[in-house]
Design a protein around this motif. Structure first.
Motif, PDB file in Angstrom:
ATOM      1  N   ASP A  91       6.492  70.404  93.070  1.00 23.44           N
ATOM      2  CA  ASP A  91       6.094  70.372  94.517  1.00 23.44           C
ATOM      3  C   ASP A  91       5.150  70.995  94.850  1.00 23.44           C
ATOM      4  O   ASP A  91       4.509  71.341  96.097  1.00 23.44           O
ATOM      5  CB  ASP A  91       7.252  70.548  95.435  1.00 23.44           C
ATOM      6  CG  ASP A  91       8.340  69.630  95.375  1.00 23.44           C
ATOM      7  OD1 ASP A  91       7.996  68.233  94.830  1.00 23.44           O
ATOM      8  OD2 ASP A  91       9.640  69.924  95.506  1.00 23.44           O
ATOM      9  N   ALA A 106       8.813  66.818 104.491  1.00 21.37           N
ATOM     10  CA  ALA A 106       9.286  68.237 104.130  1.00 21.37           C
ATOM     11  C   ALA A 106       9.952  69.043 105.354  1.00 21.37           C
ATOM     12  O   ALA A 106       9.424  69.247 106.225  1.00 21.37           O
ATOM     13  CB  ALA A 106       8.198  68.936 103.506  1.00 21.37           C
ATOM     14  N   PHE A 163      12.882  72.032  98.709  1.00 18.37           N
ATOM     15  CA  PHE A 163      11.735  71.638  99.166  1.00 18.37           C
ATOM     16  C   PHE A 163      11.631  70.308  99.765  1.00 18.37           C
ATOM     17  O   PHE A 163      11.410  69.717 100.994  1.00 18.37           O
ATOM     18  CB  PHE A 163      10.417  71.862  98.394  1.00 18.37           C
ATOM     19  CG  PHE A 163       8.934  71.811  99.161  1.00 18.37           C
ATOM     20  CD1 PHE A 163       8.437  72.550 100.050  1.00 18.37           C
ATOM     21  CD2 PHE A 163       8.365  70.242  98.833  1.00 18.37           C
ATOM     22  CE1 PHE A 163       7.280  72.150 100.852  1.00 18.37           C
ATOM     23  CE2 PHE A 163       7.167  70.199  99.836  1.00 18.37           C
ATOM     24  CZ  PHE A 163       6.690  70.997 100.241  1.00 18.37           C
ATOM     25  N   MET A 164      12.048  69.215  98.859  1.00 16.57           N
ATOM     26  CA  MET A 164      12.055  67.812  98.995  1.00 16.57           C
ATOM     27  C   MET A 164      13.502  67.290  98.649  1.00 16.57           C
ATOM     28  O   MET A 164      13.482  66.709  97.504  1.00 16.57           O
ATOM     29  CB  MET A 164      10.757  67.199  98.320  1.00 16.57           C
ATOM     30  CG  MET A 164      10.788  65.626  99.077  1.00 16.57           C
ATOM     31  SD  MET A 164      10.002  65.571 100.600  1.00 16.57           S
ATOM     32  CE  MET A 164       8.484  66.347 100.519  1.00 16.57           C
TER      33      MET A 164
END
Length: 469
Positions: free
Chosen positions: A167, A212, A288-289
């Motif tokens: 990422d 995000a 993060f995602m």
């Protein structure tokens, strides 16, 4: 002292013309120090502005860190090197942005532009922000780490310290927005009125930023051109990439210490062996995602979505027209489902040539349907959403991938595409109905400058993908 005519006239001009027009080296004070830019056609321009520390040495494959301060005046007059790409071109020390700002002081809306290139190519040097700056918009053109440097998930290969490295390209873009929150006012920009926009891979990266959790609140509007929110790596597909890397490197622990050309060679190997287009994409399943962008988008910011009618003609080999579609041509759909889609297209468009039918199908698979799905998800979550499609065909008879970009950046007049973007960035609504999963109102930029609003254009074709994407 006797003055000659030239000295007298220059002195008189200085008394009459505001100082800002005589100063060819505008300066700004950002948190890190003083920047000295250039004045170009009445605009203030700053190039090579650091927004993160160089991602080299121990910071390679790591999340970006805030830029370090500097003493004295830093010259911001040259483009920084592009991110590593294509053999051994570029420089890993690449996290520097460019800013175009109006001459007058003010509090202007901001455009942050994210380039395309499959997350493996592109950069800032070829994109001028002057057209939007002349319209009263502080324009920031940004880079991010590409290929293996920004989108290679190494957690399973190198251990927990590297989890989330897939990422890092998106984290770089988030770092731009964090930099802008504290520094854009120095250029006359309003940190509360930042629009992120991108095309192709940049459009997909816009979708990632919209999803995000850590990027929420860093921008207020978004424009996605030829993007979507489904092209991701899960743990399973990331492991496929890791296997390609692992089988060709006996000592994977050396990855952080390889030379840039060696890592680029690994990137080319991944592109060659990965069974799908564009192997470098956002990694989901981490902190993060957590999920696909299309599943995470909140609807909190207004969104303008656009595509081109015949995007995939750009990547099409005419010799493939009569052959079955290969996994290497697909971005989102599983190859196991494509034969059924091909049969459905043949039944629905029997009079269309094999070549044109293939263009339509692959365009829908990579760009059109994923963009629709993102617009649907955003609208369902109460987000203000507008959609358009660029149908104006060029000399080859197709509205190819990127065909609208000349019009967006005001290189060519017509259709008010640039003006629509300007108005949207300034907080206005486009002059056609919002998109919703019922009517699906879409602005069509047609041939020769024509425009029309069509509800659910190509609805029968869209429905062919309902159980696929």
């Amino acid at each position: 002292m006797k003055l000659d005519r030239r000295t007298f006239l220059l002195g008189a001009a200085g008394a009459l013309v505001p100082w800002r027009f005589l100063d060819d080296s505008p300066t700004v004070e950002v948190v890190q120090g003083t920047l000295v830019g250039t004045r170009e056609d009445g605009l203030r321009v700053f190039r090579g502005v650091p927004f993160a520390r160089p991602p080299v040495g121990p910071l390679r494959f790591r999340a970006p860190l805030p830029p370090s301060p500097w003493a004295g005046k830093r010259q911001a007059t040259k483009n920084a090197p592009k991110a590593p790409q294509v053999k051994d071109e570029g420089d890993e020390d690449c996290l520097y942005l460019n800013v175009w700002a109006p001459a007058e002081k003010g509090s202007y809306p901001v455009l942050v532009w994210i380039h395309g290139g499959g997350n493996v190519g592109g950069g800032t040097a070829g994109q001028s922000g002057a057209a939007f700056a002349r319209d009263g918009i502080v324009t920031v053109v940004v880079p991010y780490r590409l290929g293996v440097f920004g989108f290679l998930e190494l957690g399973d290969l190198l251990g927990p310290d590297y989890k989330g490295s897939g990422d890092n390209g998106i984290r770089d873009l988030q770092a731009v927005l964090q930099w802008a929150q504290v520094n854009i006012e120095a250029f006359g920009g309003d940190p509360k009125r930042i629009t992120i926009a991108g095309q192709s891979a940049g459009g997909k990266d816009v979708g990632a930023l919209m999803a995000a959790p850590s990027a929420r609140g860093l921008f207020s509007r978004a424009i996605m051109q030829s993007g979507g929110g489904q092209a991701v790596h899960t743990h399973a597909s990331a492991q496929v990439i890791e296997a390609i890397v692992g089988q060709n490197k006996s000592d994977v622990q050396r990855l952080p210490y390889l030379s840039m050309p060696e890592l680029l060679a690994i990137g080319h190997l991944i592109e060659a062996e990965y069974q799908g287009m564009w192997p470098f994409r956002v990694f989901v399943g981490g902190t993060f995602m957590p999920q696909r962008p299309v599943d995470l988008v909140t609807g909190k910011v207004p969104l303008l979505v656009g595509t081109c009618r015949d995007e995939s003609i750009t990547f099409m080999n005419p010799a493939d027209a009569g052959k079955p579609i290969r996994a290497k041509e697909l971005t989102n759909a599983p190859i196991s489902r494509i034969s059924a889609v091909e049969a459905a297209y043949l039944k629905s468009f029997p009079g269309m040539s094999e070549h044109d039918r293939r263009v339509r199908l692959i365009t829908a698979e990579e760009y059109w349907v994923p963009s629709i799905r993102f617009a649907e998800a955003h609208a369902k979550r109460k987000g203000d959403t507008w959609m358009y499609r660029f149908d104006h065909a060029g000399a080859n008879g197709f509205a190819a991938h990127g065909a609208e970009m000349d019009f967006v950046w005001n290189q060519r007049p017509g259709w008010n595409v640039h003006e629509t973007w300007v108005a949207f960035i300034k907080g206005e609504k486009p002059n056609w109905p919002q998109y919703d999963p019922g009517l699906r109102a879409t602005m069509i930029y047609g041939q020769g400058g024509t425009t029309s609003v069509v509800n659910d254009p190509n609805a029968d074709e869209r429905r062919l993908w309902d159980s696929i994407l």
